[in-house]
Design a protein around this motif. Structure first.
Motif, PDB file in Angstrom:
ATOM      1  N   TYR A 189       0.833  -1.199   0.000  1.00  0.00           N
ATOM      2  CA  TYR A 189       0.000   0.000   0.000  1.00  0.00           C
ATOM      3  C   TYR A 189       0.872   1.255   0.000  1.00  0.00           C
ATOM      4  O   TYR A 189       0.598   2.216  -0.736  1.00  0.00           O
ATOM      5  CB  TYR A 189      -0.920  -0.014   1.216  1.00  0.00           C
ATOM      6  CG  TYR A 189      -1.759   1.232   1.369  1.00  0.00           C
ATOM      7  CD1 TYR A 189      -2.664   1.610   0.382  1.00  0.00           C
ATOM      8  CD2 TYR A 189      -1.641   2.038   2.510  1.00  0.00           C
ATOM      9  CE1 TYR A 189      -3.439   2.751   0.519  1.00  0.00           C
ATOM     10  CE2 TYR A 189      -2.412   3.174   2.657  1.00  0.00           C
ATOM     11  CZ  TYR A 189      -3.306   3.528   1.665  1.00  0.00           C
ATOM     12  OH  TYR A 189      -4.072   4.658   1.798  1.00  0.00           O
ATOM     13  N   PHE A 234      -9.228  -3.630  -3.756  1.00  0.00           N
ATOM     14  CA  PHE A 234      -8.606  -2.580  -2.944  1.00  0.00           C
ATOM     15  C   PHE A 234      -9.534  -2.096  -1.832  1.00  0.00           C
ATOM     16  O   PHE A 234      -9.079  -1.823  -0.707  1.00  0.00           O
ATOM     17  CB  PHE A 234      -8.207  -1.406  -3.843  1.00  0.00           C
ATOM     18  CG  PHE A 234      -7.596  -0.256  -3.096  1.00  0.00           C
ATOM     19  CD1 PHE A 234      -6.382  -0.394  -2.442  1.00  0.00           C
ATOM     20  CD2 PHE A 234      -8.244   0.979  -3.044  1.00  0.00           C
ATOM     21  CE1 PHE A 234      -5.818   0.670  -1.747  1.00  0.00           C
ATOM     22  CE2 PHE A 234      -7.689   2.042  -2.359  1.00  0.00           C
ATOM     23  CZ  PHE A 234      -6.472   1.892  -1.709  1.00  0.00           C
ATOM     24  N   SER A 235     -10.821  -1.993  -2.111  1.00  0.00           N
ATOM     25  CA  SER A 235     -11.761  -1.524  -1.089  1.00  0.00           C
ATOM     26  C   SER A 235     -11.824  -2.493   0.097  1.00  0.00           C
ATOM     27  O   SER A 235     -12.057  -2.079   1.232  1.00  0.00           O
ATOM     28  CB  SER A 235     -13.156  -1.324  -1.691  1.00  0.00           C
ATOM     29  OG  SER A 235     -13.685  -2.562  -2.154  1.00  0.00           O
ATOM     30  N   SER A 243      -3.401   2.269  -4.517  1.00  0.00           N
ATOM     31  CA  SER A 243      -4.488   1.425  -5.022  1.00  0.00           C
ATOM     32  C   SER A 243      -4.111   0.651  -6.272  1.00  0.00           C
ATOM     33  O   SER A 243      -4.890  -0.179  -6.756  1.00  0.00           O
ATOM     34  CB  SER A 243      -5.726   2.281  -5.322  1.00  0.00           C
ATOM     35  OG  SER A 243      -5.423   3.248  -6.331  1.00  0.00           O
TER      36      SER A 243
END
Length: 264
Positions: A229, A246-247, A234
């Motif tokens: 990260y 990614f969420s 993202s």
């Protein structure tokens, strides 16, 4: 915080072979000879690593990220494993010496119930007799001398509590499984591999790690994903790390690193 400054103030050392299944590292932060003009806060994300923090200098502070209340510690403390972030308050005159344990390491060496330490702080003197050793640690002049003294202290604890460490063998294998699983894990399958029932495996985790296998695996996955990260944001394919997207990673980030203030 001033990362470049504090990187120069920290010292780290690895444990001897006998203690490596239990201890991640020894560390020291010495701010007695001056510090930056402003005090600094160091953020500690959720992790499975309980610590012994020996206070050899001025009182230091800790606070939960979502709270304005700060605890001030003039004595040495045990910092339990965490499923939420905290902040260390660094100021001139602080002198801290720490033992960072591997998951279940502190519970095994001190023969304590890790669940009672989860997200908490306890005075070391409530769990072990360290007053005489702390006086010697303060009088030592070199970090190497202090780490050798800590080694002797921990080896004595290992010899004393070795017969009570029967859970550690299973937990060591379980943690290694989670670290290699890239997020794809099953408590039932893991319990079967270890010749345990899922209920027994969960009981071992809660007692010795302080958290359930499911939460422990989430934290391990999150900690593995953090460097990606930082480097890629993202843009990295988080599916390779065991997330759906990614969420999904951001959901864990908010839970383990960026806990928000509770309203209402």
């Amino acid at each position: 915080m001033d990362a470049e400054y504090f990187a120069k103030q920290y010292c780290f050392a690895v444990p001897g072979l006998l203690l490596q299944p239990y201890v991640e590292c020894y560390w020291q932060l010495d701010l007695r000879n001056g510090a930056p003009e402003n005090d600094y806060w160091e953020q500690i994300f959720a992790n499975l690593n309980a610590s012994l923090v020996f206070n050899l200098g001025r009182p230091f502070g800790i606070k939960k990220q979502e709270s304005s209340d700060e605890w001030s510690f003039a004595k040495s403390i045990v910092v339990g494993q965490r499923n939420e972030p905290i902040m260390y308050h660094h100021a001139e005159g602080n002198f801290l010496l720490g033992i960072k344990f591997k998951p279940a390491g502190l519970s095994s060496l001190l023969a304590v119930d890790a669940q009672e330490l989860n997200n908490g702080f306890v005075l070391i003197e409530e769990l072990a007799k360290t007053a005489e050793m702390e006086e010697k640690l303060a009088n030592d002049t070199l970090f190497e001398q202090r780490t050798q003294r800590l080694e002797v202290f921990l080896i004595a604890l290992l010899a004393k509590n070795e017969a009570k460490n029967y859970r550690h063998h299973y937990l060591h294998k379980a943690i290694n499984h989670f670290q290699k699983a890239q997020g794809a894990y099953s408590v039932n399958q893991l319990a079967n591999v270890l010749s345990l029932t899922p209920k027994t495996l969960t009981r071992y985790f809660v007692h010795s790690v302080g958290l359930t296998p499911k939460v422990s695996a989430r934290i391990i996955r999150f900690r593995k994903a953090l460097p990606y990260y930082v480097a890629y944001g993202s843009a990295y394919p988080y599916e390779e790390l065991g997330y759906t997207d990614f969420s999904h990673f951001i959901k864990d980030y908010k839970a383990f690193a960026q806990k928000e203030n509770k309203k209402g």
